[in-house]
Each structure stands twice: as C-alpha cells, then as structure tokens.
Design a protein around this motif. Structure first.
Motif, PDB file in Angstrom:
ATOM      1  N   PHE A  57       8.986  -9.340   9.565  1.00 20.87           N
ATOM      2  CA  PHE A  57       8.538  -7.959   9.674  1.00 20.87           C
ATOM      3  C   PHE A  57       7.017  -7.880   9.555  1.00 20.87           C
ATOM      4  O   PHE A  57       6.372  -8.796   9.028  1.00 20.87           O
ATOM      5  CB  PHE A  57       9.168  -7.087   8.589  1.00 20.87           C
ATOM      6  N   THR A  58       6.462  -6.768  10.009  1.00 21.60           N
ATOM      7  CA  THR A  58       5.053  -6.472   9.786  1.00 21.60           C
ATOM      8  C   THR A  58       4.937  -5.685   8.492  1.00 21.60           C
ATOM      9  O   THR A  58       5.487  -4.579   8.381  1.00 21.60           O
ATOM     10  CB  THR A  58       4.474  -5.649  10.949  1.00 21.60           C
ATOM     11  N   VAL A  59       4.227  -6.253   7.519  1.00 24.86           N
ATOM     12  CA  VAL A  59       4.133  -5.658   6.184  1.00 24.86           C
ATOM     13  C   VAL A  59       2.678  -5.297   5.897  1.00 24.86           C
ATOM     14  O   VAL A  59       1.790  -6.147   6.004  1.00 24.86           O
ATOM     15  CB  VAL A  59       4.658  -6.621   5.105  1.00 24.86           C
ATOM     16  N   GLU A  60       2.446  -4.053   5.527  1.00 20.51           N
ATOM     17  CA  GLU A  60       1.094  -3.571   5.249  1.00 20.51           C
ATOM     18  C   GLU A  60       1.049  -2.999   3.833  1.00 20.51           C
ATOM     19  O   GLU A  60       1.806  -2.080   3.506  1.00 20.51           O
ATOM     20  CB  GLU A  60       0.714  -2.493   6.261  1.00 20.51           C
ATOM     21  N   ASP A  61       0.173  -3.548   2.997  1.00 22.87           N
ATOM     22  CA  ASP A  61       0.025  -3.065   1.623  1.00 22.87           C
ATOM     23  C   ASP A  61      -0.727  -1.733   1.635  1.00 22.87           C
ATOM     24  O   ASP A  61      -1.878  -1.661   2.066  1.00 22.87           O
ATOM     25  CB  ASP A  61      -0.732  -4.092   0.781  1.00 22.87           C
ATOM     26  N   LYS A  62      -0.065  -0.679   1.170  1.00 25.73           N
ATOM     27  CA  LYS A  62      -0.662   0.658   1.172  1.00 25.73           C
ATOM     28  C   LYS A  62      -0.838   1.211  -0.240  1.00 25.73           C
ATOM     29  O   LYS A  62      -0.960   2.428  -0.423  1.00 25.73           O
ATOM     30  CB  LYS A  62       0.232   1.605   1.983  1.00 25.73           C
ATOM     31  N   THR A  63      -0.867   0.308  -1.222  1.00 28.81           N
ATOM     32  CA  THR A  63      -0.915   0.765  -2.614  1.00 28.81           C
ATOM     33  C   THR A  63      -2.153   1.599  -2.885  1.00 28.81           C
ATOM     34  O   THR A  63      -2.060   2.707  -3.458  1.00 28.81           O
ATOM     35  CB  THR A  63      -0.854  -0.429  -3.570  1.00 28.81           C
ATOM     36  N   ASP A  64      -3.319   1.117  -2.504  1.00 28.06           N
ATOM     37  CA  ASP A  64      -4.549   1.866  -2.784  1.00 28.06           C
ATOM     38  C   ASP A  64      -4.515   3.236  -2.113  1.00 28.06           C
ATOM     39  O   ASP A  64      -4.899   4.249  -2.710  1.00 28.06           O
ATOM     40  CB  ASP A  64      -5.772   1.075  -2.310  1.00 28.06           C
ATOM     41  N   TRP A  65      -4.061   3.264  -0.860  1.00 28.93           N
ATOM     42  CA  TRP A  65      -3.968   4.549  -0.160  1.00 28.93           C
ATOM     43  C   TRP A  65      -3.015   5.510  -0.865  1.00 28.93           C
ATOM     44  O   TRP A  65      -3.240   6.725  -0.890  1.00 28.93           O
ATOM     45  CB  TRP A  65      -3.468   4.303   1.273  1.00 28.93           C
ATOM     46  N   LYS A  94      -1.679   0.313 -11.732  1.00 25.64           N
ATOM     47  CA  LYS A  94      -0.351  -0.269 -11.875  1.00 25.64           C
ATOM     48  C   LYS A  94       0.749   0.791 -11.946  1.00 25.64           C
ATOM     49  O   LYS A  94       1.869   0.498 -12.328  1.00 25.64           O
ATOM     50  CB  LYS A  94      -0.296  -1.150 -13.126  1.00 25.64           C
ATOM     51  N   ILE A  95       0.400   2.016 -11.595  1.00 25.77           N
ATOM     52  CA  ILE A  95       1.398   3.078 -11.695  1.00 25.77           C
ATOM     53  C   ILE A  95       2.564   2.851 -10.737  1.00 25.77           C
ATOM     54  O   ILE A  95       3.715   3.126 -11.033  1.00 25.77           O
ATOM     55  CB  ILE A  95       0.746   4.459 -11.446  1.00 25.77           C
ATOM     56  N   HIS A  96       2.237   2.352  -9.525  1.00 29.69           N
ATOM     57  CA  HIS A  96       3.277   1.934  -8.574  1.00 29.69           C
ATOM     58  C   HIS A  96       2.626   1.057  -7.506  1.00 29.69           C
ATOM     59  O   HIS A  96       1.396   0.947  -7.420  1.00 29.69           O
ATOM     60  CB  HIS A  96       3.993   3.129  -7.942  1.00 29.69           C
ATOM     61  N   GLN A  97       3.471   0.443  -6.676  1.00 27.68           N
ATOM     62  CA  GLN A  97       2.997  -0.314  -5.522  1.00 27.68           C
ATOM     63  C   GLN A  97       3.712   0.209  -4.284  1.00 27.68           C
ATOM     64  O   GLN A  97       4.834   0.720  -4.369  1.00 27.68           O
ATOM     65  CB  GLN A  97       3.275  -1.808  -5.709  1.00 27.68           C
ATOM     66  N   CYS A  98       3.074   0.085  -3.119  1.00 26.95           N
ATOM     67  CA  CYS A  98       3.605   0.708  -1.912  1.00 26.95           C
ATOM     68  C   CYS A  98       3.264  -0.135  -0.684  1.00 26.95           C
ATOM     69  O   CYS A  98       2.138  -0.648  -0.558  1.00 26.95           O
ATOM     70  CB  CYS A  98       3.023   2.117  -1.770  1.00 26.95           C
ATOM     71  N   TRP A  99       4.254  -0.262   0.229  1.00 26.55           N
ATOM     72  CA  TRP A  99       4.058  -0.991   1.484  1.00 26.55           C
ATOM     73  C   TRP A  99       4.652  -0.203   2.645  1.00 26.55           C
ATOM     74  O   TRP A  99       5.648   0.501   2.482  1.00 26.55           O
ATOM     75  CB  TRP A  99       4.748  -2.360   1.446  1.00 26.55           C
ATOM     76  N   PHE A 100       4.022  -0.338   3.814  1.00 19.33           N
ATOM     77  CA  PHE A 100       4.610   0.122   5.067  1.00 19.33           C
ATOM     78  C   PHE A 100       5.189  -1.115   5.761  1.00 19.33           C
ATOM     79  O   PHE A 100       4.485  -2.116   5.946  1.00 19.33           O
ATOM     80  CB  PHE A 100       3.567   0.761   5.984  1.00 19.33           C
TER      81      PHE A 100
END
Length: 725
Positions: free
Chosen positions: A695-703, A714-720
């Motif tokens: 899959f194509t994985v993009e880290d979007k945590t900062d956004w 460290k409140i959460h992590q997020c990926w598209f």
C-alpha cells in the motif's frame, strides 16, 4: 323515498366538529354531533354525496331499525323483524359488523353470529333458502350496534371504510389514515393558505398521504373517485341514476382542477422504499406532476428555490416513539426539525402531528394552537405554529460562563495563582486561531507544567479536567494539594461557575476501560464543530463523547465525503460519521460493539437531521465484521483502541500486535481510488511499514494535530493509506 331519511356518519374521535361542518355544507338538516360521529337527515342523494365527498367520515350508515335490547334474544328478535327483502336479494351476499355488549354477549363475534342467524332465519321461513355470507366483499354490509339498552341496525352505504380512498395500496411503517390526514390539513387551515397561493411541504412524507389529501382538498377533487366498490352497489334500493349523476359532476370538477395552475406541493423522505410507495400512491390518485416527492434527509430541508415562494404550510407527522426508534434519539430529530423551520421558513405556517407532545416542545417554537386527536388508539396532538422570531423559544437552561463567586487571582494561593496565569496565557495564545477557525471546543492545557498533571478541555462554557495519575515517587498529599489548586484556579482564570467544572481521574489504562461509567446523570448538551452539532456528556464517562484531538481528521472527512461511501470502524459516538453525512456522503456505516455508544450515535445523527435509512449503526465486533463484510467504501476511518478485551468480543485486541491484519482486512473493503485514515493513540506505537509495502502509506500525524494539541506530539498518530496505483 322522497321523505327525509336519517343517517349516521362515523369518524375517529376528535374529528366530530369538523365532520359536522362538512356534512352541514352538503345540505344536510338536523345535524347533530355525538361521540365519534354525526347524525343528520336528508334524501338518499345526500348520503351518496357524503360517501363520495366526505374527507373525514369512516362510514355512512342508514338506520333501518332501533329497538329496546337487553339480551341476545332481544337482539335476534329485533334483527329478524326487519323486512330484509327490501334490502337484500336471495342471490346476494351479506356481512355483519357488530359492536357493543349485552349481559349474555361479551364478544363481537357472538353478537355478529346472532344477527346473522336472524337474517338467515328471516329468509328461510319465507323462501326456504337464504343469502350467503361474504365477509370480504358483501353486496350488503349490515351494521349492528348495541348501547344503552338499545340496538340500532343500519345499512352501511359506504361498505369499506371511507378512509380507504383507493389510491393507497401500501403505506410506510406506520401510515397515517387518509381522513385523519385531511383533518390535520383542515385544522392547519391548508385550504386558506392554498387560496392565497401558498405551498405545501412535508419534510418526512412517508407514503405521501398528507400531500395527496392536501392536493385533493386544494383542487376540490372528490376523495371517493378512486374507489371501485361501495356498500350500496348490491343494495336493492340503490338509486343508480342519482349516484351516476354525482360521479359525473365530480369527474367534471376533477378535469377542471387539473387544467388550473397548482401551488407547489412537495414531499421529502430519507427512505427510498417510502418514496416508492408515495410515488405509486400519487400516480394512482392521478396527481403525477402535481405532487412531487424527492429523497432528501431532514438536514437538507429548505424552501424550494426554483420559484419565489414566500408563504406556505409545512405539515408533517414525524416519528414519536410509538412508530420508530428510541425516544431519546427522537428528541434530537424534533430539535433539528425546529431548527430547519426557524432557519428556512420565517413567515410560514407549520403543523406537526405527534403522539408525544413533549417531543414537540423540543422544537423551540411556541405553538399558537393545539388540537387533541387520536391516531388509532394513540392519543395525539396537532401543534400549529406561526414561524417567526416572536414564537421562538430561546434555551436558557444552560447559562454558563459568568461566575457566581467574586473571587480574584489575589484570593488564590501561590500554586493556584501560577496555574491560573498559565491557563490565561494559553487562552490568549489560542485566541486568534480559535476565532479564525470558529473553534468552540478545544484543549487549553495538557500537563504543560509537570507538577500539574492534568488535561483541561473547554466545551462552550463547560470545563473538563482529566487528572493523570501521579508517579509513585510523588507525595500523595502534594498531588492532592496541586489538584485543589487546579480546581480553585479554573473558575477564576476562565470566568466560569465552579459547577461547570468537571473533574475526572484518568489512570493510564488499556482499551475500552477508558469508557467505563462514572455517573448516571445522562446529561447531554450540544456543541458545534465545523458544520456539525454534536452531543457531549461531561459527567458520566472518563471521556465526553468527542475526542477533540481528532478535529482535523473529522473536518477532512467532511471535506472528502461528497458522493463517497463512508465507513467508520470503532465508531464510538460516530462524530466522524456525522461530518461525513454533512459533507454529502452517499451513505455511512458506523460499526461499534457498544450499544450505549451506538444509541449516542443515533442521537448525534438525529440532531443533524439524518436518519438511519442512509446512515446505519451496526453493532458488531469490528474484527469479526471485517472478515464477513462484502461492501465497498471510498473513505474509511479506522481508529481502534490501544487494547480491548471486552467480554462481548470473541478475541482480544492489541493494536501494536494486530494492526497489520486489521489494516489488511480493512483495505479489502476500500475502493481502488479510496482512502483509509488510520489512527491510534498508543504512545509507543510503531507502524510496520515493511509489512504494508503493498500500500501507499503517508504519515499525517503532524498535520492531524491542531494548534491546541501541538504541545504533546504523542496524543495520537495518523496515516493516510491507499492502494498502490
């Protein structure tokens, strides 16, 4: 039969005075109202006119005998004494409708049997044979009613109940009877509004009964024109010439009506099945092109924009508990209905028919008139409204923000004053950003100073304080004093009454334990986020029902949702699904194992005017559900807990251990060009990129972390996550 005859028109309770006026306008004499009906006199053509034209009656009865009656034998003798050869041929069929009780008749079936025997014996003694019984389509239907020591035997000229016009073969889950719908429209003064060119709109039209009755009423089309059978068809004294003359006149009026300009008559419903029934009914009533129905959620209910319509009537029969759903969810549906009326229909009239008037109070509009009616056996009310600022009820039940206490920073100890100053500084730093982005619920403080280990969230006048468990090395008395400092500082620093500051102790726990019950207040209040209205509970759970850190994700979902199929896994209170619905998702599915949170989800949807028809709540173990689901989705939110071992689940969930399998199973449901948003709040979580290389994985945590959460990465992590192209 030139001499006046006596008749009795029956109707549902609550409609008697309307029926009296209607019968009187037809030219009847000696009109007298009684419970559930009206007595009147006139010629046989008048009774035919009542059958053809009455919008309110159930039956038109012609009494042929009234006798003293105190026993089954009295009943038998009274019925047998009638000259039935004047009414019924030997080759005809008949049926008995019996009502009432006698000392030796406690069941209507036995009373009907006794009357049937009397008629049969009348013919057997005279002709040695008798007419047959046909309970479905008899040539003559005989009505026998016992009350107050008397029996009244009547010929039922209507046959089948007059509310069955003939245009409706099927209804919705709880269809409104046609004559009750007509009464609602009369009480709402629809004829007067229509005469001024006003529109008729029903935002929850179901099978379209109110719309069709409104159209027939406005156009002066006889409601009986669609019926194929009448109670007098096989009656020996039927005057066919008089009847056909009335029908010809009514058909001519119908033809004239359809050539005239009609006002806008339009209905909406979220259910495709209901709209299919409505359109079929409209077609059978000959109103295609005159009455229009469209699929639309209540959230999209606005004045038609294709022409300038400055007046009209909004009339509807919303669900009210007896029909559909949980009453606590319906509270929010009625609130949203009130919102739509206030925002879109100023200067209009509105009428809401409900079996639960308390739900009507949720609309935030004062009724100008109320009418007691019965929907079958359900006592109901019609609430009439003038939509305008003067009738709006402004909610004063939650006046927050102004402190009762007069304390100032100078009244605080050093520690509390220091904490108060930090809160004020944080609020000032966030001020311009909050205003620019129209954010009313936000995190104000998150253990900025290590010795004050709390998170402080602001919810439109309420303050939610979550205490983190202090490390073992911290003195318990010192931790207690600092918490006291926090609770003393907040009302003064934020200028809120202390009763709107709620404290929760949040130990670092695993999985769904964070959702455990704290209190039993059941108090929900409404907050805003983007275009959504969401319900939060400040007291009963460690969390409020709205995870503020996911605000950017939810707003992004609203932005991406238009025309897409949305899936919300581990949906909690389905706030993301609400945003997707507002954004124009084709449909949403929200999956969670907790019935409590799915009920909360329904309330959130109802508050925003969305139904379960298009936005489904699915109670299931997500891990198992993923294995069996065959649907496809264009946009998916996967936000699992860190750990769960709920008794309701067949297996445990450890997000670090299980995330690859869960993501892979979820991606099987994602369309080729779709987007999966994956997030979790395990602080030490590490995504296995190698295992997800397909899959194509993009880290979007900062956004995904807005300004109010950027102090803690460290409140959460997020990926598209997308399929490789």
């Amino acid at each position: 039969m030139s001499q006046p005859l006596s008749f009795f028109a029956t109707c549902p309770k609550g409609l008697e005075s309307l029926l009296l006026d209607e019968i009187r306008t037809m030219g009847a004499s000696k009109v007298k109202e009684t419970v559930a009906g009206v007595h009147f006199e006139g010629g046989l053509p008048l009774a035919y006119r009542a059958c053809l034209w009455s919008r309110l009656a159930n039956r038109v009865l012609m009494p042929v005998a009234t006798e003293e009656c105190h026993s089954a034998d009295d009943l038998y003798k009274a019925v047998k004494a009638i000259d039935w050869s004047q009414h019924l041929s030997l080759d005809g069929t008949f049926a008995i409708d019996f009502s009432g009780k006698l000392r030796d008749i406690n069941h209507s079936h036995f009373g009907a049997l006794k009357a049937k025997d009397a008629i049969a014996d009348y013919f057997m003694q005279r002709h040695e044979r008798r007419p047959n019984v046909d309970t479905d389509t008899p040539d003559v239907r005989v009505n026998v009613r016992v009350a107050k020591g008397k029996v009244v035997v009547s010929i039922d000229l209507s046959g089948e109940s007059l509310h069955r016009r003939g245009y409706r073969l099927s209804g919705g889950s709880a269809p409104l009877k046609e004559n009750l719908a007509a009464a609602i429209l009369l009480r709402a003064d629809w004829p007067g509004i229509a005469a001024q060119g006003g529109a008729l709109l029903d935002p929850m039209c179901g099978s379209g009964t109110l719309l069709i009755e409104g159209a027939l009423m406005m156009a002066n089309i006889a409601p009986g024109l669609f019926r194929e059978r009448w109670g007098f068809d096989g009656w020996l004294q039927h005057d066919a010439k008089s009847w056909l003359q009335l029908v010809d006149e009514a058909e001519a009026l119908e033809l004239q009506a359809k050539s005239r300009q009609w006002p806008e008559i339009r209905g909406y419903d979220a259910s495709p099945k209901a709209l299919e029934s409505a359109q079929e009914n409209i077609d059978r009533a000959g109103l295609n092109g005159k009455v229009r129905v469209l699929r639309k959620e209540l959230s999209k209910f606005v004045k038609p924009t294709h022409s300038d319509i400055d007046r009209g009537l909004v009339v509807t029969n919303p669900p009210y508990g007896e029909r559909l759903g949980d009453e606590s969810s319906l509270i929010h549906l009625y609130r949203h209905l009130g919102t739509r009326l206030k925002e879109e229909f100023s200067g209009w009239k509105a009428s809401v028919f409900t079996g639960n008037p308390d739900l009507g109070k949720q609309m935030g509009i004062r009724s100008i008139k109320q009418y007691q009616m019965f929907n079958g056996a359900i006592p109901s009310k019609l609430l009439n409204f003038d939509i305008g600022e003067a009738s709006f009820v402004h909610d004063s039940s939650r006046k927050v923000g102004a402190p009762i206490q007069k304390k100032t920073l100078d009244d605080l100890g050093d520690g509390a004053r220091m904490f108060a100053n930090r809160l004020r500084k944080n609020k000032k730093n966030l001020g311009k950003w909050l205003k620019k982005n129209d954010i009313s619920c936000y995190r104000l403080y998150d253990a900025d100073m290590p010795e004050y280990a709390v998170a402080v969230d602001y919810y439109e006048g309420w303050v939610h304080v979550a205490e983190y468990a202090a490390p073992a090395k911290v003195d318990a008395a010192a931790a207690e004093q600092r918490l006291n400092d926090v609770m003393q500082a907040i009302p003064i620093a934020l200028e809120v009454d202390a009763k709107y500051v709620v404290l929760k102790q949040r130990n670092r726990q695993k999985g769904s334990s964070q959702y455990r019950k704290q209190e039993e207040s059941g108090e929900l209040f409404e907050v805003r986020e983007g275009q959504a209205k969401l319900l939060v509970n400040m007291k009963d759970y460690l969390d409020t029902g709205l995870f503020l850190d996911h605000r950017p994700v939810r707003l992004k979902i609203a932005e991406l949702a238009k025309g897409n199929r949305f899936l919300n896994l581990f949906s909690y209170t389905s706030t993301a699904s609400v945003h997707a619905a507002i954004g124009g998702a084709t449909f949403t599915d929200s999956v969670d194992l907790s019935s409590t949170y799915l009920e909360w989800s329904k309330k959130n949807m109802a508050l925003n005017g969305f139904s379960e028809t298009q936005h489904r709540m699915i109670r299931a173990d997500v891990l198992e559900w993923l294995k069996t689901c065959e649907n496809r989705y264009d946009l998916i939110l996967l936000d699992p807990p860190t750990f769960s071992n709920s008794k309701k689940m067949d297996s445990t969930l450890d997000i670090q251990r299980d995330h690859i399998e869960i993501i892979q199973d979820t991606m099987k449901l994602l369309s080729a060009d779709g987007l999966l948003i994956f997030s979790n709040n395990q602080r030490k979580f590490s995504l296995d990129n190698d295992a997800l290389s397909e899959f194509t994985v993009e880290d979007k945590t900062d956004w995904s972390l807005d300004k109010d959460f950027q102090r803690s990465k460290k409140i959460h992590q997020c990926w598209f996550i997308r399929h490789n192209s």
